[in-house]
Design a protein around this motif. Structure first.
Motif, PDB file in Angstrom:
ATOM      1  N   VAL A 146       0.937  -1.053   0.213  1.00 45.52           N
ATOM      2  CA  VAL A 146      -0.054   0.031   0.201  1.00 45.52           C
ATOM      3  C   VAL A 146       0.705   1.200   0.000  1.00 45.52           C
ATOM      4  O   VAL A 146       0.594   2.373  -0.609  1.00 45.52           O
ATOM      5  CB  VAL A 146      -1.027   0.240   1.131  1.00 45.52           C
ATOM      6  N   VAL A 147       1.814   1.323   0.898  1.00 46.31           N
ATOM      7  CA  VAL A 147       2.787   2.464   0.850  1.00 46.31           C
ATOM      8  C   VAL A 147       3.751   2.578  -0.292  1.00 46.31           C
ATOM      9  O   VAL A 147       3.736   3.669  -1.010  1.00 46.31           O
ATOM     10  CB  VAL A 147       3.851   2.424   2.177  1.00 46.31           C
ATOM     11  N   LYS A 148       4.380   1.365  -0.737  1.00 41.00           N
ATOM     12  CA  LYS A 148       5.363   1.609  -1.769  1.00 41.00           C
ATOM     13  C   LYS A 148       4.984   1.657  -3.162  1.00 41.00           C
ATOM     14  O   LYS A 148       5.477   2.351  -4.063  1.00 41.00           O
ATOM     15  CB  LYS A 148       6.226   0.434  -1.811  1.00 41.00           C
ATOM     16  N   PHE A 149       3.679   0.972  -3.574  1.00 37.66           N
ATOM     17  CA  PHE A 149       3.153   0.887  -5.044  1.00 37.66           C
ATOM     18  C   PHE A 149       1.898   1.962  -4.953  1.00 37.66           C
ATOM     19  O   PHE A 149       1.113   1.788  -5.637  1.00 37.66           O
ATOM     20  CB  PHE A 149       3.127  -0.415  -5.244  1.00 37.66           C
ATOM     21  N   ARG A 150       1.764   3.089  -3.967  1.00 40.42           N
ATOM     22  CA  ARG A 150       0.629   3.676  -4.251  1.00 40.42           C
ATOM     23  C   ARG A 150       0.801   4.775  -5.660  1.00 40.42           C
ATOM     24  O   ARG A 150       1.971   4.839  -5.895  1.00 40.42           O
ATOM     25  CB  ARG A 150       0.545   4.649  -2.829  1.00 40.42           C
ATOM     26  N   ARG A 151      -0.277   5.393  -5.795  1.00 46.42           N
ATOM     27  CA  ARG A 151      -0.070   6.136  -6.977  1.00 46.42           C
ATOM     28  C   ARG A 151       0.746   7.241  -7.157  1.00 46.42           C
ATOM     29  O   ARG A 151       1.459   7.642  -8.014  1.00 46.42           O
ATOM     30  CB  ARG A 151      -1.589   6.710  -7.284  1.00 46.42           C
ATOM     31  N   GLY A 152       0.791   7.916  -5.937  1.00 48.77           N
ATOM     32  CA  GLY A 152       1.625   9.068  -5.510  1.00 48.77           C
ATOM     33  C   GLY A 152       3.377   8.670  -5.951  1.00 48.77           C
ATOM     34  O   GLY A 152       4.085   9.578  -6.355  1.00 48.77           O
ATOM     35  N   VAL A 156       3.919   5.946 -12.872  1.00 48.39           N
ATOM     36  CA  VAL A 156       3.867   5.036 -14.043  1.00 48.39           C
ATOM     37  C   VAL A 156       4.019   3.613 -13.166  1.00 48.39           C
ATOM     38  O   VAL A 156       4.799   3.054 -12.594  1.00 48.39           O
ATOM     39  CB  VAL A 156       5.410   5.108 -14.778  1.00 48.39           C
ATOM     40  N   ALA A 157       2.978   2.951 -13.777  1.00 46.65           N
ATOM     41  CA  ALA A 157       2.824   1.702 -13.224  1.00 46.65           C
ATOM     42  C   ALA A 157       3.805   0.563 -13.699  1.00 46.65           C
ATOM     43  O   ALA A 157       4.191   0.683 -14.804  1.00 46.65           O
ATOM     44  CB  ALA A 157       1.477   1.096 -13.176  1.00 46.65           C
TER      45      ALA A 157
END
Length: 367
Positions: A146-152, A156-157
């Motif tokens: 949740v923290v590392k791969f959040r949108r902010g 770029v996914a």
């Protein structure tokens, strides 16, 4: 408790007076010829008989009170070698309320069988640590993602679809965990389905709507067990909705062959503190061995939904030393296996060598 004991004594006192009055009336109503022996002395009627009946009734009341008032968990023999109901021990063989001990109310009851101790140890020292570690690890991974791969943080996914190392790890590690858990699990299953020895005492528990019946084919005894009313259970110092009028009495420390069946619908014979649960199915006889390690009173309930009064068919198992169990059997009008053979073995042995006097009494008299 004191008020309940006083009421019990008052009830038994009334019973004693009624017995005395009945005996007194019968003594005068019966013909005098039946009340006297050949010498003309009174052998059963009159005031002496009434007094004897009153004393017997009072003794029975005292014996009953002695059993209920006995120290918790101890066997109190009302008479030499007799049987008296065992008083339950608070917290032993019964559930613990949240008000008494919040932590203990959320876990298993203390166990009083070898299988129960093994299963409880497996739960406390293998399953719970594994479950706790896995749960915390998964929670950590969720928070990390949740923290590392959040949108902010990732405008770029990532298009990563495979990671060989991670896939190998999350396949092998669960397999190892399951193998570790499987070893004690299979051991416990094998222990629970061990065949009772030939000398095991057989007790057949029959489920009815909505009460239990207990048959002792080895001892020619059968009892019917119903739940006690609230006031009577509390007066006896037992938990309401778990106390019964007739307990399933068994000896402690010896193998028991517990057979279960039902007369109408499916029931389940379950006593948590003995780690015992077995379905009672109509037309089928299930069987398991049970060895209760120490004397005590252990409570259970039907654990299969069996109708509108499913919650009102409790189970009370009273484990006693063998001598007290045999006294209970005799009190119920049953028999002790092997006792008749023992008496036969104690009879005088006919050697066939009779003395002349025994063979011919007249000859012995002439001599």
């Amino acid at each position: 408790m004191i008020m309940g004991q006083a009421l019990d004594r008052m009830k038994f006192g009334i019973v004693a007076l009624m017995a005395a009055a009945m005996a007194f009336g019968l003594a005068f109503a019966a013909p005098q010829a039946m009340a006297q022996d050949a010498s003309g002395t009174d052998v059963g009627g009159g005031a002496a008989g009434a007094a004897a009946d009153a004393d017997a009734a009072a003794a029975a009341a005292d014996a009953f009170d002695g059993g209920i008032d006995a120290p918790a968990g101890e066997v109190n023999a009302a008479s030499a070698g007799g049987y008296a109901p065992m008083a339950p021990t608070e917290g032993k063989g019964m559930p613990t309320s949240y008000q008494e001990d919040a932590l203990k109310s959320m876990t298993f009851q203390d166990q009083y069988t070898a299988d129960g101790a093994y299963a409880l140890g497996m739960h406390d020292y293998i399953l719970m640590p594994v479950i706790t570690v896995i749960s915390l690890f998964v929670l950590f991974l969720l928070l990390y993602v949740v923290v590392k791969f959040r949108r902010g943080a990732n405008p770029v996914a990532s298009k990563t679809t495979h990671n060989t190392m991670i896939e190998v790890v999350w396949t092998i590690v669960p397999v190892i965990i399951l193998v570790v858990i499987a070893v004690p699990s299979i051991t416990l299953l094998a222990r629970q389905y061990e065949t009772p020895p030939e000398e095991a005492i057989t007790v057949k528990a029959v489920g009815y709507q909505w009460y239990w019946g207990y048959e002792y084919p080895d001892h020619d005894v059968e009892v019917i067990s119903n739940m006690l009313e609230a006031d009577e259970a509390l007066s006896r110092g037992e938990p309401y909705q778990l106390a019964v009028d007739n307990r399933m009495v068994v000896p402690a420390g010896v193998p028991l062959r517990i057979q279960t069946t039902a007369a109408d619908v499916i029931h389940a014979f379950a006593v948590p503190s003995l780690w015992f649960k077995q379905d009672a199915v109509p037309g089928r006889l299930n069987e398991r061995m049970l060895v209760i390690e120490e004397p005590g009173v252990y409570y259970g309930q039907c654990s299969e939904l069996c109708g509108s009064r499913h919650g009102y068919m409790p189970i009370t198992v009273e484990a006693l030393p063998m001598e007290q169990f045999e006294a209970w059997v005799v009190e119920q009008g049953g028999s002790i296996p092997g006792s008749a053979e023992l008496e036969d073995n104690n009879d005088p042995i006919d050697t066939g060598d009779e003395s002349p006097a025994a063979a011919d009494p007249e000859a012995a008299a002439d001599a």
